[in-house]
Design a protein around this motif. Structure first.
Motif, mmCIF file in Angstrom:
data_model
loop_
_atom_site.group_PDB
_atom_site.id
_atom_site.type_symbol
_atom_site.label_atom_id
_atom_site.label_comp_id
_atom_site.label_asym_id
_atom_site.label_seq_id
_atom_site.Cartn_x
_atom_site.Cartn_y
_atom_site.Cartn_z
ATOM 1 N N ALA A 98 0.826 -1.210 0.000
ATOM 2 C CA ALA A 98 0.000 0.000 0.000
ATOM 3 C C ALA A 98 0.861 1.260 0.000
ATOM 4 N N GLU A 99 1.949 1.235 0.758
ATOM 5 C CA GLU A 99 2.853 2.389 0.795
ATOM 6 C C GLU A 99 3.521 2.586 -0.563
ATOM 7 N N SER A 102 0.947 4.085 -3.010
ATOM 8 C CA SER A 102 0.617 5.481 -2.711
ATOM 9 C C SER A 102 1.735 6.437 -3.092
ATOM 10 N N LYS A 108 -1.828 6.028 -8.446
ATOM 11 C CA LYS A 108 -1.934 4.867 -7.567
ATOM 12 C C LYS A 108 -2.866 3.820 -8.153
ATOM 13 N N GLY A 147 -4.662 -1.153 4.645
ATOM 14 C CA GLY A 147 -4.574 -0.133 3.616
ATOM 15 C C GLY A 147 -4.893 -0.571 2.200
ATOM 16 N N ASP A 149 -7.447 -1.509 -0.993
ATOM 17 C CA ASP A 149 -8.692 -0.910 -1.497
ATOM 18 C C ASP A 149 -9.851 -1.889 -1.515
#
Length: 231
Positions: A98-99, A102, A108, A147, A149
Protein backbone atom coordinates in the motif's frame (compact mmCIF):
# COMPACT_ATOMS: atom_id res chain seq x y z
CA UNK A 1 -22.21 0.56 -9.87
CA UNK A 2 -20.58 -2.80 -10.57
CA UNK A 3 -18.16 -2.98 -13.48
CA UNK A 4 -17.35 -5.87 -15.82
CA UNK A 5 -13.78 -7.07 -16.34
CA UNK A 6 -13.02 -9.44 -19.22
CA UNK A 7 -10.28 -11.94 -18.38
CA UNK A 8 -7.91 -12.20 -21.33
CA UNK A 9 -6.88 -15.74 -20.44
CA UNK A 10 -5.02 -16.60 -23.63
CA UNK A 11 -1.63 -18.26 -24.22
CA UNK A 12 -0.84 -15.83 -27.06
CA UNK A 13 -0.87 -12.04 -26.96
CA UNK A 14 -2.15 -11.80 -30.54
CA UNK A 15 -5.37 -13.55 -29.55
CA UNK A 16 -5.74 -11.36 -26.47
CA UNK A 17 -5.30 -8.14 -28.43
CA UNK A 18 -7.71 -9.31 -31.11
CA UNK A 19 -10.46 -9.86 -28.53
CA UNK A 20 -9.60 -6.60 -26.79
CA UNK A 21 -10.11 -4.72 -30.06
CA UNK A 22 -13.43 -6.51 -30.60
CA UNK A 23 -14.73 -5.64 -27.13
CA UNK A 24 -13.44 -2.07 -27.06
CA UNK A 25 -16.28 0.24 -26.10
CA UNK A 26 -18.38 -2.54 -24.51
CA UNK A 27 -16.19 -3.58 -21.58
CA UNK A 28 -14.13 -0.95 -19.71
CA UNK A 29 -11.69 -3.32 -17.98
CA UNK A 30 -9.48 -6.21 -19.03
CA UNK A 31 -7.56 -8.65 -16.86
CA UNK A 32 -4.02 -9.80 -17.63
CA UNK A 33 -3.12 -12.88 -15.62
CA UNK A 34 0.00 -14.97 -15.09
CA UNK A 35 -0.10 -16.85 -18.38
CA UNK A 36 -0.65 -13.87 -20.63
CA UNK A 37 1.76 -11.55 -18.82
CA UNK A 38 4.46 -14.22 -19.02
CA UNK A 39 4.26 -14.24 -22.83
CA UNK A 40 3.33 -10.58 -23.42
CA UNK A 41 5.07 -8.64 -20.67
CA UNK A 42 5.07 -4.84 -20.35
CA UNK A 43 4.61 -4.36 -24.11
CA UNK A 44 1.20 -6.01 -23.90
CA UNK A 45 0.14 -3.67 -21.07
CA UNK A 46 1.18 -0.72 -23.21
CA UNK A 47 -0.89 -2.03 -26.14
CA UNK A 48 -3.98 -2.43 -23.96
CA UNK A 49 -3.57 1.06 -22.55
CA UNK A 50 -3.40 2.40 -26.12
CA UNK A 51 -6.79 0.73 -26.65
CA UNK A 52 -8.04 2.84 -23.69
CA UNK A 53 -8.66 -0.08 -21.34
CA UNK A 54 -8.39 0.00 -17.59
CA UNK A 55 -5.90 -2.81 -16.97
CA UNK A 56 -6.16 -5.25 -14.07
CA UNK A 57 -2.84 -7.07 -13.56
CA UNK A 58 -3.67 -10.28 -11.73
CA UNK A 59 -0.33 -11.73 -10.59
CA UNK A 60 -1.31 -12.31 -6.95
CA UNK A 61 1.93 -11.12 -5.36
CA UNK A 62 3.00 -13.13 -2.30
CA UNK A 63 6.57 -12.78 -0.99
CA UNK A 64 8.59 -10.97 1.65
CA UNK A 65 7.42 -7.36 2.20
CA UNK A 66 10.33 -5.65 0.42
CA UNK A 67 10.00 -7.84 -2.68
CA UNK A 68 6.26 -7.25 -2.93
CA UNK A 69 6.70 -3.50 -2.46
CA UNK A 70 9.21 -3.41 -5.30
CA UNK A 71 6.91 -5.52 -7.49
CA UNK A 72 4.04 -3.10 -6.86
CA UNK A 73 6.25 -0.15 -7.85
CA UNK A 74 7.30 -1.95 -11.03
CA UNK A 75 3.70 -2.79 -11.93
CA UNK A 76 2.45 0.72 -11.19
CA UNK A 77 5.16 2.18 -13.43
CA UNK A 78 3.56 0.33 -16.35
CA UNK A 79 0.36 2.34 -15.89
CA UNK A 80 -1.79 -0.51 -14.66
CA UNK A 81 -5.00 0.45 -12.84
CA UNK A 82 -5.47 -2.49 -10.46
CA UNK A 83 -3.38 -5.36 -9.15
CA UNK A 84 -3.67 -8.28 -6.74
CA UNK A 85 -1.67 -9.64 -3.82
CA UNK A 86 -2.43 -12.39 -1.32
CA UNK A 87 -3.87 -11.27 2.02
CA UNK A 88 -2.25 -14.42 3.41
CA UNK A 89 1.07 -12.55 3.05
CA UNK A 90 0.12 -10.70 6.22
CA UNK A 91 0.12 -7.18 7.59
CA UNK A 92 3.71 -6.12 6.88
CA UNK A 93 3.57 -7.30 3.28
CA UNK A 94 0.23 -5.61 2.59
CA UNK A 95 1.25 -2.36 4.27
CA UNK A 96 4.47 -2.28 2.24
CA UNK A 97 2.44 -2.76 -0.94
CA UNK A 98 0.00 0.00 0.00
CA UNK A 99 2.85 2.39 0.79
CA UNK A 100 4.55 1.58 -2.51
CA UNK A 101 1.36 2.20 -4.47
CA UNK A 102 0.62 5.48 -2.71
CA UNK A 103 4.08 6.80 -3.45
CA UNK A 104 3.80 6.49 -7.23
CA UNK A 105 3.85 9.86 -9.00
CA UNK A 106 2.30 8.24 -12.09
CA UNK A 107 -0.90 7.37 -10.21
CA UNK A 108 -1.93 4.87 -7.57
CA UNK A 109 -3.32 1.52 -8.76
CA UNK A 110 -6.10 -0.12 -6.79
CA UNK A 111 -4.79 -2.91 -4.57
CA UNK A 112 -7.00 -5.96 -4.06
CA UNK A 113 -6.14 -8.70 -1.60
CA UNK A 114 -6.96 -12.29 -2.51
CA UNK A 115 -8.92 -13.99 0.28
CA UNK A 116 -10.01 -17.53 -0.71
CA UNK A 117 -9.64 -18.79 -4.27
CA UNK A 118 -12.96 -19.71 -5.90
CA UNK A 119 -11.55 -23.14 -6.76
CA UNK A 120 -11.52 -24.11 -3.05
CA UNK A 121 -14.39 -25.91 -1.33
CA UNK A 122 -14.72 -26.36 2.46
CA UNK A 123 -11.93 -28.52 3.87
CA UNK A 124 -9.63 -28.10 0.85
CA UNK A 125 -7.47 -25.18 2.06
CA UNK A 126 -4.17 -26.62 3.35
CA UNK A 127 -3.66 -25.92 7.04
CA UNK A 128 -6.90 -23.91 7.35
CA UNK A 129 -9.90 -25.45 9.11
CA UNK A 130 -12.20 -22.43 8.85
CA UNK A 131 -14.95 -22.44 6.24
CA UNK A 132 -14.19 -20.33 3.12
CA UNK A 133 -16.71 -17.63 4.06
CA UNK A 134 -15.33 -17.32 7.60
CA UNK A 135 -11.71 -17.22 6.45
CA UNK A 136 -12.49 -14.70 3.69
CA UNK A 137 -14.14 -12.35 6.18
CA UNK A 138 -11.18 -12.60 8.57
CA UNK A 139 -8.75 -11.71 5.78
CA UNK A 140 -11.03 -8.91 4.56
CA UNK A 141 -10.90 -7.27 8.00
CA UNK A 142 -7.13 -7.38 7.75
CA UNK A 143 -7.13 -5.99 4.21
CA UNK A 144 -9.10 -2.92 5.25
CA UNK A 145 -6.87 -2.30 8.28
CA UNK A 146 -3.69 -2.74 6.22
CA UNK A 147 -4.57 -0.13 3.62
CA UNK A 148 -5.87 -2.20 0.69
CA UNK A 149 -8.69 -0.91 -1.50
CA UNK A 150 -10.60 -4.15 -1.72
CA UNK A 151 -10.55 -7.92 -1.71
CA UNK A 152 -10.97 -10.73 -4.21
CA UNK A 153 -13.69 -13.11 -3.06
CA UNK A 154 -16.43 -15.28 -4.45
CA UNK A 155 -19.92 -13.86 -4.79
CA UNK A 156 -20.92 -16.11 -1.90
CA UNK A 157 -18.70 -14.11 0.46
CA UNK A 158 -19.31 -10.64 -0.99
CA UNK A 159 -22.56 -9.98 0.86
CA UNK A 160 -21.08 -10.79 4.28
CA UNK A 161 -17.95 -8.75 3.59
CA UNK A 162 -19.88 -5.70 2.35
CA UNK A 163 -22.22 -5.87 5.35
CA UNK A 164 -19.30 -5.95 7.79
CA UNK A 165 -16.94 -3.64 5.86
CA UNK A 166 -19.02 -1.36 3.60
CA UNK A 167 -16.01 0.75 2.61
CA UNK A 168 -14.12 -2.23 1.18
CA UNK A 169 -14.58 -3.05 -2.50
CA UNK A 170 -15.24 -6.63 -3.64
CA UNK A 171 -13.94 -8.12 -6.87
CA UNK A 172 -15.58 -11.43 -7.73
CA UNK A 173 -14.22 -14.06 -10.12
CA UNK A 174 -16.04 -17.35 -10.67
CA UNK A 175 -18.88 -15.52 -12.43
CA UNK A 176 -20.94 -17.73 -14.71
CA UNK A 177 -24.08 -16.60 -16.57
CA UNK A 178 -27.07 -18.90 -16.17
CA UNK A 179 -26.49 -22.11 -18.14
CA UNK A 180 -22.70 -21.72 -18.43
CA UNK A 181 -20.29 -24.51 -17.53
CA UNK A 182 -18.43 -24.06 -14.24
CA UNK A 183 -15.09 -25.35 -15.55
CA UNK A 184 -12.52 -25.56 -12.72
CA UNK A 185 -14.35 -22.95 -10.65
CA UNK A 186 -16.30 -24.29 -7.68
CA UNK A 187 -17.97 -21.47 -5.72
CA UNK A 188 -19.57 -19.80 -8.73
CA UNK A 189 -22.39 -17.25 -9.00
CA UNK A 190 -24.43 -15.59 -11.74
CA UNK A 191 -23.77 -11.93 -12.61
CA UNK A 192 -27.15 -10.83 -11.30
CA UNK A 193 -26.73 -12.53 -7.93
CA UNK A 194 -23.17 -11.26 -7.51
CA UNK A 195 -24.26 -7.68 -8.13
CA UNK A 196 -27.17 -8.12 -5.73
CA UNK A 197 -24.66 -9.28 -3.10
CA UNK A 198 -22.75 -6.02 -3.50
CA UNK A 199 -19.89 -6.96 -5.83
CA UNK A 200 -18.08 -3.93 -7.26
CA UNK A 201 -16.22 -5.76 -10.05
CA UNK A 202 -17.08 -9.00 -11.85
CA UNK A 203 -14.37 -10.95 -13.68
CA UNK A 204 -15.59 -13.09 -16.59
CA UNK A 205 -13.37 -15.15 -18.86
CA UNK A 206 -14.48 -18.28 -20.68
CA UNK A 207 -18.19 -17.38 -21.04
CA UNK A 208 -17.02 -14.42 -23.17
CA UNK A 209 -13.84 -15.84 -24.68
CA UNK A 210 -15.46 -19.06 -25.90
CA UNK A 211 -18.73 -17.52 -27.10
CA UNK A 212 -19.56 -17.49 -30.85
CA UNK A 213 -19.97 -13.72 -30.48
CA UNK A 214 -17.94 -12.30 -27.56
CA UNK A 215 -19.65 -8.92 -27.96
CA UNK A 216 -23.12 -10.45 -27.61
CA UNK A 217 -21.96 -12.53 -24.64
CA UNK A 218 -20.67 -9.36 -22.97
CA UNK A 219 -23.95 -7.58 -23.72
CA UNK A 220 -25.93 -10.39 -22.05
CA UNK A 221 -23.72 -10.33 -18.98
CA UNK A 222 -24.08 -6.56 -18.69
CA UNK A 223 -27.87 -7.00 -18.94
CA UNK A 224 -27.77 -9.59 -16.15
CA UNK A 225 -25.70 -7.20 -14.04
CA UNK A 226 -28.28 -4.45 -14.59
CA UNK A 227 -31.03 -6.84 -13.51
CA UNK A 228 -29.07 -7.66 -10.37
CA UNK A 229 -29.18 -4.02 -9.27
CA UNK A 230 -32.93 -4.31 -8.97
CA UNK A 231 -32.85 -7.41 -6.74
Amino acid sequence: MAQLIVALDFPRQEAALSLARELRGFVPWCKVGMELFTVGGPALIESLKHLHYNVFLDLKFYDIPHTVGQAVRAAASLGIDMLTLHCQGGERMCREAAEAASGMASGKPLLFGVTVLTSFMPGEMPGISAAPAEHALTLAHGAQTWGLDGVVCSGHEAGHIKAALPGLQCLCPGIRPAGSAAGDQRRIMTPARAVAQGADFLVVGRPILEAPSPVEAARRILAEMAAGRAL
